[in-house]
Each structure stands twice: as C-alpha cells, then as structure tokens.
Write a protein that holds these residues in place. Structure first.
Motif, PDB file in Angstrom:
ATOM      1  N   LEU A 291       0.842  -1.204   0.000  1.00  0.00           N
ATOM      2  CA  LEU A 291       0.000   0.000   0.000  1.00  0.00           C
ATOM      3  C   LEU A 291       0.877   1.254   0.000  1.00  0.00           C
ATOM      4  CD1 LEU A 291      -2.772  -1.049   2.562  1.00  0.00           C
ATOM      5  CD2 LEU A 291      -3.063  -0.707   0.107  1.00  0.00           C
ATOM      6  N   ALA A 292       1.938   1.223   0.796  1.00  0.00           N
ATOM      7  CA  ALA A 292       2.841   2.383   0.863  1.00  0.00           C
ATOM      8  C   ALA A 292       3.516   2.611  -0.486  1.00  0.00           C
ATOM      9  CB  ALA A 292       3.881   2.177   1.960  1.00  0.00           C
ATOM     10  N   GLN A 293       3.822   1.521  -1.173  1.00  0.00           N
ATOM     11  CA  GLN A 293       4.445   1.605  -2.502  1.00  0.00           C
ATOM     12  C   GLN A 293       3.457   2.207  -3.512  1.00  0.00           C
ATOM     13  OE1 GLN A 293       6.845  -1.911  -3.932  1.00  0.00           O
ATOM     14  NE2 GLN A 293       5.219  -2.102  -5.438  1.00  0.00           N
ATOM     15  N   LEU A 294       2.226   1.686  -3.493  1.00  0.00           N
ATOM     16  CA  LEU A 294       1.205   2.176  -4.432  1.00  0.00           C
ATOM     17  C   LEU A 294       0.894   3.645  -4.213  1.00  0.00           C
ATOM     18  CD1 LEU A 294      -1.692  -0.468  -4.429  1.00  0.00           C
ATOM     19  CD2 LEU A 294      -0.267   0.207  -6.357  1.00  0.00           C
ATOM     20  N   ARG A 295       0.844   4.039  -2.963  1.00  0.00           N
ATOM     21  CA  ARG A 295       0.388   5.375  -2.616  1.00  0.00           C
ATOM     22  C   ARG A 295       1.531   6.369  -2.479  1.00  0.00           C
ATOM     23  NH1 ARG A 295      -4.737   4.614   0.312  1.00  0.00           N
ATOM     24  NH2 ARG A 295      -4.106   6.297   1.692  1.00  0.00           N
ATOM     25  N   GLY A 296       2.762   5.848  -2.621  1.00  0.00           N
ATOM     26  CA  GLY A 296       3.917   6.740  -2.543  1.00  0.00           C
ATOM     27  C   GLY A 296       4.233   7.229  -1.140  1.00  0.00           C
TER      28      GLY A 296
ATOM     29  N   LEU B 176       6.182   5.670   1.061  1.00  0.00           N
ATOM     30  CA  LEU B 176       7.585   5.373   1.370  1.00  0.00           C
ATOM     31  C   LEU B 176       8.383   5.429   0.080  1.00  0.00           C
ATOM     32  CD1 LEU B 176       7.242   2.216   3.717  1.00  0.00           C
ATOM     33  CD2 LEU B 176       7.673   4.574   4.435  1.00  0.00           C
ATOM     34  N   PHE B 177       9.647   5.800   0.192  1.00  0.00           N
ATOM     35  CA  PHE B 177      10.545   5.729  -0.974  1.00  0.00           C
ATOM     36  C   PHE B 177      10.876   4.274  -1.245  1.00  0.00           C
ATOM     37  CE2 PHE B 177      11.767   9.863   1.007  1.00  0.00           C
ATOM     38  CZ  PHE B 177      11.267  10.675  -0.003  1.00  0.00           C
ATOM     39  N   SER B 178      11.218   3.983  -2.501  1.00  0.00           N
ATOM     40  CA  SER B 178      11.501   2.577  -2.830  1.00  0.00           C
ATOM     41  C   SER B 178      12.687   2.060  -2.006  1.00  0.00           C
ATOM     42  CB  SER B 178      11.748   2.413  -4.320  1.00  0.00           C
ATOM     43  OG  SER B 178      12.800   3.266  -4.702  1.00  0.00           O
ATOM     44  N   GLY B 179      13.641   2.923  -1.702  1.00  0.00           N
ATOM     45  CA  GLY B 179      14.783   2.499  -0.888  1.00  0.00           C
ATOM     46  C   GLY B 179      14.360   2.096   0.516  1.00  0.00           C
ATOM     47  N   GLN B 180      13.374   2.805   1.051  1.00  0.00           N
ATOM     48  CA  GLN B 180      12.888   2.459   2.395  1.00  0.00           C
ATOM     49  C   GLN B 180      12.214   1.090   2.370  1.00  0.00           C
ATOM     50  OE1 GLN B 180      10.550   6.220   2.665  1.00  0.00           O
ATOM     51  NE2 GLN B 180      11.486   6.456   4.694  1.00  0.00           N
ATOM     52  N   ILE B 181      11.408   0.867   1.343  1.00  0.00           N
ATOM     53  CA  ILE B 181      10.713  -0.419   1.231  1.00  0.00           C
ATOM     54  C   ILE B 181      11.739  -1.545   1.083  1.00  0.00           C
ATOM     55  CG2 ILE B 181       9.123  -1.787  -0.209  1.00  0.00           C
ATOM     56  CD1 ILE B 181       7.627   0.847  -0.769  1.00  0.00           C
ATOM     57  N   ARG B 182      12.749  -1.288   0.253  1.00  0.00           N
ATOM     58  CA  ARG B 182      13.789  -2.293   0.043  1.00  0.00           C
ATOM     59  C   ARG B 182      14.497  -2.624   1.366  1.00  0.00           C
ATOM     60  NH1 ARG B 182      16.612   0.167  -4.099  1.00  0.00           N
ATOM     61  NH2 ARG B 182      17.851   1.146  -2.488  1.00  0.00           N
ATOM     62  N   ASP B 183      14.778  -1.590   2.163  1.00  0.00           N
ATOM     63  CA  ASP B 183      15.462  -1.824   3.440  1.00  0.00           C
ATOM     64  C   ASP B 183      14.599  -2.641   4.403  1.00  0.00           C
ATOM     65  OD1 ASP B 183      17.552  -0.386   2.453  1.00  0.00           O
ATOM     66  OD2 ASP B 183      17.187   1.416   3.668  1.00  0.00           O
ATOM     67  N   ILE B 184      13.313  -2.317   4.449  1.00  0.00           N
ATOM     68  CA  ILE B 184      12.427  -3.047   5.373  1.00  0.00           C
ATOM     69  C   ILE B 184      12.305  -4.504   4.921  1.00  0.00           C
ATOM     70  CG2 ILE B 184      10.109  -3.195   6.383  1.00  0.00           C
ATOM     71  CD1 ILE B 184       9.936  -0.067   5.817  1.00  0.00           C
ATOM     72  N   LEU B 185      12.195  -4.709   3.608  1.00  0.00           N
ATOM     73  CA  LEU B 185      12.129  -6.091   3.095  1.00  0.00           C
ATOM     74  C   LEU B 185      13.419  -6.849   3.422  1.00  0.00           C
ATOM     75  CD1 LEU B 185      10.419  -5.488  -0.365  1.00  0.00           C
ATOM     76  CD2 LEU B 185       9.456  -6.778   1.567  1.00  0.00           C
ATOM     77  N   ALA B 186      14.541  -6.150   3.336  1.00  0.00           N
ATOM     78  CA  ALA B 186      15.815  -6.802   3.663  1.00  0.00           C
ATOM     79  C   ALA B 186      15.836  -7.189   5.146  1.00  0.00           C
ATOM     80  CB  ALA B 186      16.985  -5.877   3.328  1.00  0.00           C
ATOM     81  N   ASP B 187      15.327  -6.304   6.005  1.00  0.00           N
ATOM     82  CA  ASP B 187      15.266  -6.633   7.439  1.00  0.00           C
ATOM     83  C   ASP B 187      14.317  -7.804   7.694  1.00  0.00           C
ATOM     84  OD1 ASP B 187      17.113  -4.753   8.485  1.00  0.00           O
ATOM     85  OD2 ASP B 187      15.623  -3.156   8.293  1.00  0.00           O
ATOM     86  N   LEU B 188      13.191  -7.814   6.976  1.00  0.00           N
ATOM     87  CA  LEU B 188      12.267  -8.953   7.117  1.00  0.00           C
ATOM     88  C   LEU B 188      12.963 -10.247   6.693  1.00  0.00           C
ATOM     89  CD1 LEU B 188       8.865  -7.536   5.794  1.00  0.00           C
ATOM     90  CD2 LEU B 188       9.187  -8.684   7.998  1.00  0.00           C
ATOM     91  N   GLY B 189      13.770 -10.145   5.654  1.00  0.00           N
ATOM     92  CA  GLY B 189      14.492 -11.313   5.154  1.00  0.00           C
ATOM     93  C   GLY B 189      15.459 -11.891   6.181  1.00  0.00           C
ATOM     94  N   LYS B 190      15.888 -11.068   7.117  1.00  0.00           N
ATOM     95  CA  LYS B 190      16.823 -11.552   8.141  1.00  0.00           C
ATOM     96  C   LYS B 190      16.108 -12.163   9.340  1.00  0.00           C
ATOM     97  CE  LYS B 190      20.120  -7.933   6.967  1.00  0.00           C
ATOM     98  NZ  LYS B 190      20.314  -6.508   7.283  1.00  0.00           N
ATOM     99  N   VAL B 191      14.782 -12.007   9.392  1.00  0.00           N
ATOM    100  CA  VAL B 191      14.030 -12.491  10.558  1.00  0.00           C
ATOM    101  C   VAL B 191      14.118 -14.007  10.737  1.00  0.00           C
ATOM    102  CG1 VAL B 191      11.655 -12.757  11.432  1.00  0.00           C
ATOM    103  CG2 VAL B 191      12.531 -10.492  10.850  1.00  0.00           C
ATOM    104  N   PRO B 192      13.977 -14.814   9.665  1.00  0.00           N
ATOM    105  CA  PRO B 192      14.001 -16.279   9.899  1.00  0.00           C
ATOM    106  C   PRO B 192      15.262 -16.749  10.636  1.00  0.00           C
ATOM    107  CG  PRO B 192      13.139 -15.818   7.716  1.00  0.00           C
ATOM    108  CD  PRO B 192      13.615 -14.494   8.264  1.00  0.00           C
ATOM    109  N   ALA B 193      16.422 -16.240  10.265  1.00  0.00           N
ATOM    110  CA  ALA B 193      17.649 -16.674  10.946  1.00  0.00           C
ATOM    111  C   ALA B 193      17.654 -16.232  12.412  1.00  0.00           C
ATOM    112  CB  ALA B 193      18.872 -16.107  10.225  1.00  0.00           C
ATOM    113  N   LYS B 194      17.041 -15.093  12.679  1.00  0.00           N
ATOM    114  CA  LYS B 194      16.988 -14.606  14.068  1.00  0.00           C
ATOM    115  C   LYS B 194      16.023 -15.452  14.903  1.00  0.00           C
ATOM    116  CE  LYS B 194      18.359  -9.979  12.720  1.00  0.00           C
ATOM    117  NZ  LYS B 194      18.016  -8.544  12.626  1.00  0.00           N
TER     118      LYS B 194
END
Ligand code: BG6
Length: 369
Positions: free
Chosen positions: A175-180, A182-200
């Motif tokens: 929704l944040a992406q569609l509606r503008g 968040l910046f795409s870099g912010q979304i990318r960073d949050i997705l990267a942090d989510l990607g690290k959750v399984p190992a944690k």
C-alpha cells in the motif's frame, strides 16, 4: 509427521523460520519492489482506501493489532482492529473506501466469515490473509494474500501468527508503494530486514533451554501477567493467551502504560510478570518507561521475567530472568519476542502433563457463531 518433536505444537514453533521465509518468498522483485499481482484487485481501489478495518478472532486478531502499528506508520491510513463477532453488531462505519482485512488461519471461522459478508453488504472490499488454500473466507473475499506457513495442526496458533504478521506487513508495504508513502529504498530496506528475521527466530529456537527450564520450574503458577508497550502490547496479550489455552493458567496481557491505572494493584510477593521491553535504540522514550515499570513491580515483590533486545544491559538490575532476542527494527520485534512466550507456554503445559495439541474445550476452527 511430527518431525521428531513430541507434539505438533513444538514442531510448528520450530517451523517458524520457514513459515516466515515462505511467506516472504517470491513477493519482492530483485529491485526490492513488491509484486503482489496475485491479489487480483484493481490497484486504483487500493489507492483510494481511506480506512482499514482488520477483522479476526483469537491469535489472528493479535496479529492484526501488531500490523496496525506498522500499517499506520508506513501508509498513514487509519487502521481499526476489531474482533469479528463484535463488528457487525455495533453499526460500524463502512463504505466503498474501507478496506476490510480479514485474518484467519483456517479461513473457516464463522464469526469472521459473517463479519466479512456484512462488510461486503455495506459496500466494502475485503482482502483475506489466510493460511488455507481455497477455504471459505478467501473464496468470498475480493482479494487474498496467502500466508505460506504450511498446515497448522496444533489448536493453539503459533507459526500462522508469525506468518500473518509477515503477510500483513507485506500488504502495508505494498500500500505504501502504491500510494507513494515510502521511498523505494525504504521499502527495500524493510524487506531486507524482514528477510533476516528467519535466521533470528532460528537463533532463539537454538537457545531455548533456559526458557524451557524456567517454564518447568513455574508449573505451579496460578496466575501470570504479561506487560508490553507499543507493538509489545499485542505480543503480551498473545503470550497470555497461549498460557490460558495450553496450561489453563489465569494469564492477562496489559499495556505497560496502563499498569499504574489498575493492574499494579494485582502485584504481590512472588507474582510472575513477563515484561516485553522495547528496544533501547527506539527513537522514543519507551524503553526507559518500561524499565521503570519493571522497577515499580519489582519493588512490590513481582517475579520479573524480561524479554529484551540483545545488548540491553539496563534491564538486568531489575529482572530475575532476562531472555534476549536479536536486534531488529522496532516494528519487526514481535516476530522475535513472541517466540520465547510460545516456548514457555508449550513447555509449562507439557510439564503439567497436558496435551498441547488438543487443549480442553477448544477447536482448531470454530465453524459456529
Ligand atoms: C480459535 C483457535 O478458536 O480460533 C485459535 O483455537 C485461533 O487458535 C482462532 O486463533 C481464530 O482462528 P482462525 O482460523 O480464524 O485464524
């Protein structure tokens, strides 16, 4: 089928790194852009949304409460979270710009299904977050985002909960992406942090012996309280729910800020209290406030069990037991902080000789209103 574990619940707790990873899988492109065409809903409809109402029951409703903090922060859309069975009896304000997010592991919970139908009659669009392919709620919804936790057998929900939070976060970012918002870099960073959750999560699972030992030592507890603040508040309620469901112990989760407005009267010598402490790296003063809550209850004799972020030494002075979770951004912390609470409830109930997969009086999916 229990994969070498004593119960489905234990297996499902241990499945959680995979449940989160699978729910993330294939939903972001290499450029970090979210691709949720699978929703099959006109993006212009999502752009026009001016209110979100999450409808769910039980653990799924707590996933919604966690998601509210993230979606409001990222998208600046007001999010209400309501128990499905309360919703349609209060003349709710719903129109074509309201997005209903129905969260259900089974997709068959009658209370949620009836609430969905009611909302659709009022003209709202319904997006289902569901773990069961082809079940009734996603079939009737206008859009579906499946959690890919795999089948959940134990009655008390664990891996579905983490997968629901993950999916709701993907929706928020989309929704944040569609509606503008968040910046795409912010979304990318949050997705990267989510990607690290399984190992944690895996690190927490690998280090579960101490919390299990504590659980066994507390099998005589008659009441356990849970305090949390911000996203830690729904985590506290989920921790309490697990203990009620599995170990039949009176348990309640409170917002830590509410302590002085009532619950502190419950504190007497020896009262066990879990406290989910926000990260000291947060840009607000919540860490200090919750640490002072620990001091207040400790001074009144509470036995304090603290879940805190690795490196948070400030809590040690006031905690009888500290369990550390790996560092992660504040909004993602529920995906970690919940895990020790699940392990605690499962181990304590097992120590009492109860069947953790089939707690008394409960059913996996409640198909009556
Ligand atoms: C309850 C289950 O009856 O239904 C809970 O015992 C669950 O574990 C709740 O959280 C909601 O179920 P669902 O399938 O709609 O997520």
């Amino acid at each position: 089928e229990k994969g070498g574990f004593a119960s489905f619940m234990e297996k499902e707790i241990n499945d959680q790194p995979e449940a989160v990873a699978q729910t993330l899988l294939g939903r972001a492109g290499l450029d970090g852009k979210l691709e949720l065409d699978e929703l099959r809903i006109d993006p212009s409809l999502l752009k026009a949304v001016d209110k979100i109402i999450v409808l769910a029951c039980g653990t799924s409703a707590y996933a919604g409460q966690v998601a509210k903090y993230a979606i409001e922060h990222w998208c600046r859309i007001p999010v209400e979270v309501e128990l499905s069975h309360e919703f349609r009896y209060r003349d709710p304000i719903v129109d074509a710009n309201t997005l209903i997010v129905a969260i259900s592991q089974s997709g068959e919970t009658m209370d949620t299904l009836m609430a969905v139908r009611y909302a659709q009659e009022q003209g709202a669009k319904v997006l289902a977050i569901c773990n069961t392919n082809g079940s009734t709620i996603p079939r009737e919804a206008d859009a579906v985002l499946y959690t890919h936790a795999g089948p959940e057998i134990a009655v008390a929900s664990t891996k579905a909960f983490l997968a629901q939070i993950t999916a709701a976060y993907l929706l928020g970012l989309y929704l944040a992406q569609l509606r503008g918002n968040l910046f795409s870099g912010q979304i990318r960073d949050i997705l990267a942090d989510l990607g690290k959750v399984p190992a944690k999560i895996q690190a927490i699972l690998d280090d579960a012996d101490r919390i299990k030992k504590l659980a066994r030592s507390m099998s005589d507890a008659r009441s356990v309280l849970f305090l949390g603040r911000h996203v830690g508040f729904p985590v506290a309620m989920e921790g309490a729910l697990k203990l009620k469901e599995l170990a039949y112990i009176h348990a309640e989760g409170f917002a830590a800020g509410e302590l002085k407005h009532g619950p502190i009267a419950l504190i007497e010598e020896g009262q066990p209290v879990f406290v989910i402490v926000p990260s000291p790296r947060g840009r607000n003063s919540l860490h200090a406030k919750v640490v002072s809550n620990i001091q207040e209850i400790r001074a009144r004799g509470a036995k304090t069990v603290v879940i805190a972020e690795e490196g948070d030494t400030a809590v040690q002075a006031y905690a009888e037991h500290v369990f550390y979770i790996p560092e992660t951004p504040v909004l993602l912390a529920p995906l970690l902080a919940t895990v020790p609470l699940q392990i605690f409830a499962c181990e304590l109930a097992t120590a009492k000789g109860y069947d953790v997969d089939q707690p008394r009086n409960l059913a996996k999916s409640v198909t009556v209103e």
